[in-house]
Every structure is written in C-alpha cells, then in structure tokens.
Write a protein that holds these residues in place. Structure first.
Motif, PDB file in Angstrom:
ATOM      1  N   VAL A  90       0.832  -1.201   0.000  1.00 27.09           N
ATOM      2  CA  VAL A  90       0.000   0.000   0.000  1.00 27.09           C
ATOM      3  C   VAL A  90       0.867   1.252   0.000  1.00 27.09           C
ATOM      4  CG1 VAL A  90      -1.824   1.276   1.188  1.00 27.09           C
ATOM      5  CG2 VAL A  90      -1.798  -1.225   1.276  1.00 27.09           C
ATOM      6  N   ALA A  91       0.623   2.134  -0.972  1.00 23.06           N
ATOM      7  CA  ALA A  91       1.262   3.452  -0.999  1.00 23.06           C
ATOM      8  C   ALA A  91       0.207   4.475  -0.618  1.00 23.06           C
ATOM      9  CB  ALA A  91       1.830   3.748  -2.380  1.00 23.06           C
ATOM     10  N   LEU A  92       0.529   5.319   0.362  1.00 22.27           N
ATOM     11  CA  LEU A  92      -0.432   6.279   0.894  1.00 22.27           C
ATOM     12  C   LEU A  92       0.138   7.684   0.773  1.00 22.27           C
ATOM     13  CD1 LEU A  92      -3.105   6.711   2.422  1.00 22.27           C
ATOM     14  CD2 LEU A  92      -1.842   6.384   4.566  1.00 22.27           C
ATOM     15  N   CYS A  93      -0.567   8.543   0.040  1.00 23.22           N
ATOM     16  CA  CYS A  93      -0.172   9.948  -0.121  1.00 23.22           C
ATOM     17  C   CYS A  93      -1.230  10.799   0.566  1.00 23.22           C
ATOM     18  CB  CYS A  93      -0.065  10.317  -1.591  1.00 23.22           C
ATOM     19  SG  CYS A  93       1.089   9.288  -2.524  1.00 23.22           S
ATOM     20  N   VAL A  94      -0.825  11.587   1.585  1.00 21.63           N
ATOM     21  CA  VAL A  94      -1.804  12.267   2.431  1.00 21.63           C
ATOM     22  C   VAL A  94      -1.462  13.743   2.621  1.00 21.63           C
ATOM     23  CG1 VAL A  94      -2.295  10.130   3.674  1.00 21.63           C
ATOM     24  CG2 VAL A  94      -0.590  11.708   4.578  1.00 21.63           C
ATOM     25  N   PRO A  95      -2.471  14.584   2.836  1.00 22.34           N
ATOM     26  CA  PRO A  95      -2.225  15.978   3.221  1.00 22.34           C
ATOM     27  C   PRO A  95      -1.601  16.038   4.615  1.00 22.34           C
ATOM     28  CG  PRO A  95      -4.484  15.666   2.435  1.00 22.34           C
ATOM     29  CD  PRO A  95      -3.905  14.305   2.656  1.00 22.34           C
ATOM     30  N   ALA A  96      -0.764  17.032   4.855  1.00 21.01           N
ATOM     31  CA  ALA A  96      -0.065  17.128   6.139  1.00 21.01           C
ATOM     32  C   ALA A  96      -1.024  17.320   7.310  1.00 21.01           C
ATOM     33  CB  ALA A  96       0.943  18.281   6.096  1.00 21.01           C
ATOM     34  N   GLY A  97      -2.202  17.866   7.060  1.00 22.98           N
ATOM     35  CA  GLY A  97      -3.146  18.110   8.146  1.00 22.98           C
ATOM     36  C   GLY A  97      -4.047  16.932   8.468  1.00 22.98           C
ATOM     37  N   LEU A  98      -3.864  15.803   7.794  1.00 20.87           N
ATOM     38  CA  LEU A  98      -4.711  14.631   8.039  1.00 20.87           C
ATOM     39  C   LEU A  98      -4.543  14.124   9.466  1.00 20.87           C
ATOM     40  CD1 LEU A  98      -6.593  12.506   6.519  1.00 20.87           C
ATOM     41  CD2 LEU A  98      -4.542  11.076   6.441  1.00 20.87           C
ATOM     42  N   ASP A  99      -5.650  13.780  10.101  1.00 17.34           N
ATOM     43  CA  ASP A  99      -5.609  13.218  11.448  1.00 17.34           C
ATOM     44  C   ASP A  99      -4.959  11.832  11.401  1.00 17.34           C
ATOM     45  OD1 ASP A  99      -6.271  11.970  13.965  1.00 17.34           O
ATOM     46  OD2 ASP A  99      -7.915  13.393  14.192  1.00 17.34           O
ATOM     47  N   VAL A 100      -4.007  11.603  12.290  1.00 19.34           N
ATOM     48  CA  VAL A 100      -3.308  10.322  12.341  1.00 19.34           C
ATOM     49  C   VAL A 100      -4.283   9.168  12.539  1.00 19.34           C
ATOM     50  CG1 VAL A 100      -1.709   8.928  13.717  1.00 19.34           C
ATOM     51  CG2 VAL A 100      -1.113  11.271  13.111  1.00 19.34           C
ATOM     52  N   ARG A 101      -5.316   9.416  13.315  1.00 24.37           N
ATOM     53  CA  ARG A 101      -6.279   8.336  13.588  1.00 24.37           C
ATOM     54  C   ARG A 101      -6.971   7.876  12.316  1.00 24.37           C
ATOM     55  NH1 ARG A 101      -9.423  11.446  18.294  1.00 24.37           N
ATOM     56  NH2 ARG A 101      -9.094  13.049  16.705  1.00 24.37           N
ATOM     57  N   TRP A 102      -7.135   8.783  11.346  1.00 27.76           N
ATOM     58  CA  TRP A 102      -7.753   8.380  10.081  1.00 27.76           C
ATOM     59  C   TRP A 102      -6.862   7.366   9.375  1.00 27.76           C
ATOM     60  CZ3 TRP A 102      -7.307   7.814   4.910  1.00 27.76           C
ATOM     61  CH2 TRP A 102      -8.483   7.725   4.160  1.00 27.76           C
ATOM     62  N   ALA A 103      -5.561   7.624   9.342  1.00 27.12           N
ATOM     63  CA  ALA A 103      -4.629   6.692   8.701  1.00 27.12           C
ATOM     64  C   ALA A 103      -4.612   5.350   9.433  1.00 27.12           C
ATOM     65  CB  ALA A 103      -3.233   7.294   8.660  1.00 27.12           C
ATOM     66  N   GLU A 104      -4.697   5.395  10.747  1.00 29.30           N
ATOM     67  CA  GLU A 104      -4.723   4.150  11.524  1.00 29.30           C
ATOM     68  C   GLU A 104      -5.981   3.344  11.220  1.00 29.30           C
ATOM     69  OE1 GLU A 104      -2.198   5.550  15.490  1.00 29.30           O
ATOM     70  OE2 GLU A 104      -4.385   5.725  15.468  1.00 29.30           O
ATOM     71  N   ASP A 105      -7.119   4.037  11.141  1.00 28.28           N
ATOM     72  CA  ASP A 105      -8.373   3.343  10.824  1.00 28.28           C
ATOM     73  C   ASP A 105      -8.339   2.778   9.405  1.00 28.28           C
ATOM     74  OD1 ASP A 105      -9.376   3.898  13.317  1.00 28.28           O
ATOM     75  OD2 ASP A 105     -10.595   5.602  12.680  1.00 28.28           O
ATOM     76  N   LEU A 106      -7.719   3.493   8.484  1.00 30.33           N
ATOM     77  CA  LEU A 106      -7.565   2.981   7.119  1.00 30.33           C
ATOM     78  C   LEU A 106      -6.785   1.667   7.142  1.00 30.33           C
ATOM     79  CD1 LEU A 106      -7.775   3.514   3.962  1.00 30.33           C
ATOM     80  CD2 LEU A 106      -5.461   4.441   4.181  1.00 30.33           C
TER      81      LEU A 106
END
Length: 312
Positions: A90-106
């Motif tokens: 999985v390659a994940l490209c995210v905005p710097a302001g994204l909540d870490v918990r969102w990435a964890e839930d993903l």
C-alpha cells in the motif's frame, strides 16, 4: 494529532503497528522489501489507485470503509484470475493536516479485508500530497492451476455471475443525492461483499474466461468479448431486483437495470463455462457466449451506459 506532527516515520510506526502479518508473509513491514511465499512459483499481481474526490469521499465513508474498498478492489482482481490472494502493498499519499487516527483506521480496514482471504499488508510507502491517494498492489498464488484469462470464452459457453451487481452503484446514487438509506445499498457501496472463494473454485470447475466486475457488468463482459473474439448476450430477466433497490429507483427516477447492467464497484465475478459444467449455487447463469462481437441484452444493443470510464 496531524500527520505533520507525527512525521513520516512516526506515521509509519503507528500504521505498521496495526498490521497483522499472515502466514504467506515470510517477512513483513520494516525492511527494504517484504518477502512473500509463492509456493506455485508464479505470482499474480494487480494494482489499483483510489483518489479522494474521484473514488471516495470522506464524508460518505469512514476510513475503515475506504480501507475495505481499497483492498477489495485489488483482491477481487486476483480472485478473477483463479488465484488466492497472498499479500498487499500500500502506498499512501496524504495531506499534512490529516488526522493520524484516520490513517490508523484505514490500516485497520485494509488489514480486516485482507484477512478474509488469509492475506496481509506487507509493506508500502508514504508521501505528502495535497490530494489523499491510496495505491494498492495485490499479490496472489495460483496453487498449481492455470490462470483463467479473459480470452478463453467460446461460442456455446454459458455466462455466469457470482456475487451482487448494481447494489454499490445504487448506493452511490443514493449518497450523491444526499440520502443515507436504504442501508443495504449504502453499505454495499461502502464495503463491497466480494465472493473471493468463487474465483479459484471457478478455475477448478473449468471456467474458460473470468473477470472482476468493477466498472459495470456490460462493460466488463465487453472486455471478455473483445479478448475472446466472441459476442456475449445477457438475459435481463436473469436478475432479481431487491425491494430496496426498486424503491430507491422509483424515488430517484432511475431505471434499476441501469445500476445492475452498468454499475460497478460491487466486484462480483463474471465467468464463462462450457454448458456441460454443473455450476454450484453461488454461480448463476445470466447469458450466453455466441458468434460475433460485442455485448447485447436479450439479443439487442443496450442503449444505456454500459459502465464507468475514467476519462469520459
């Protein structure tokens, strides 16, 4: 906490801590590359990209929902070759302001969907991007059988379907009109129910061609028809429209068969079989392979949209 505060390696540590390495992963995340068992000696591979605003919306789906969808889109391609999925990258490209918990839930959603087939997320990459983008590569093993290609259909074969079609497209339409029900349709869009086991089973039964229905049933059967140099005729009456779909179609002024025949994202499996094969209950005959080219419905050209095209 935003990903800008945790930093790249802090985010990687948080995400990888949530991943469960399955039996086919001999070496999971943490090194320069993963090591995945390939007992067959041949590796089936597929890649898919999901872009926010194009393939998903965070106000429509949770991060876990999106993780399930991202994994399912790739795992279904592996199953459509008759293979068993083994691993995801999985390659994940995210905005710097994204909540870490969102990435964890993903990560939880990706892991849970992969676990349905005994696969696991074994690695990937991360980068900053103004547009949230998820790129997934799936790997699979054929377990000693021949892959089922799109090019093997022959006149006289039956066309059969395993799984649902139209539900996710109906859910998408419902959400796009600002509604959140019927739950059956909305949840089908958020988390497709993919018949993964039907792919390898179809290969063992002698399927001559197979495809994952991701862009629309008629469009994807069109790929089979083109690759096999045949024509496919679909029987409209082979599909039962559930009450929730009929009610939603009536309320929204939509022909429900547009969802069934032209809607994607359910990731059902469509395959062709010799008419001598006795199909199990999870496969339903929906048409025939005939001489010619293209796809028809009840012997006539279909006038509605046949499926999704990113550039149209």
């Amino acid at each position: 906490m935003s990903v800008a505060r945790t930093g790249e390696f802090g985010l990687i540590a948080r995400v990888t801590a949530r991943l469960q390495v399955g039996p086919t992963a001999l070496l999971g995340p943490g090194d320069d590359a993963a090591l995945v068992a390939a007992p067959d000696g041949r590796v089936v591979a597929s890649t898919d990209v999901l872009v926010e605003g194009r393939h998903f919306r965070r106000d429509w789906s949770t991060a876990q929902d999106i993780g399930h969808r991202a994994a399912a889109a790739n795992l279904a391609d592996i199953a459509a070759m008759g293979a068993g999925p083994t691993a995801l990258l999985v390659a994940l490209c995210v905005p710097a302001g994204l909540d870490v918990r969102w990435a964890e839930d993903l990560a939880d959603g990706l892991t849970a969907e992969a676990a349905k087939v005994g696969a696991s997320v074994v690695g990937g990459d991360m980068s900053a991007s103004p547009t949230l983008t998820i790129a997934v590569t799936a790997l699979g093993d054929l377990h000693g059988i021949a892959p089922v290609l799109r090019s093997g259909a022959r006149p006289g074969d039956v066309v059969a379907l395993s799984g649902k079609v139209g539900y996710a497209a109906a859910g998408y339409t419902v959400l796009s009109r600002g509604f959140r029900t019927p739950k059956l349709l909305v949840e089908s869009y958020r988390r497709p129910d993919v018949p993964y086991a039907a792919g390898p089973a179809a290969a063992r039964l002698g399927a001559t061609a197979m495809i994952d229905v991701s862009d629309g049933l008629l469009a994807d059967l069109g790929h089979v028809a083109t690759a096999s140099r045949v024509a496919v005729d679909v029987l409209r009456d082979a599909f039962e429209i559930p009450r929730q779909m009929r009610d939603a179609a009536h309320a929204l002024g939509v022909d429900p068969y547009q969802w069934v025949l032209g809607g994607g994202d359910d990731h059902a499996l469509a395959a062709t079989f010799p008419d001598t094969v006795e199909l199990p209950p999870d496969w339903k005959v929906i048409g025939r392979v005939v001489e010619g080219s293209g796809v028809t419905v009840d012997g006539h050209p279909y006038k509605g949209p046949a499926g999704w095209d990113h550039f149209r």
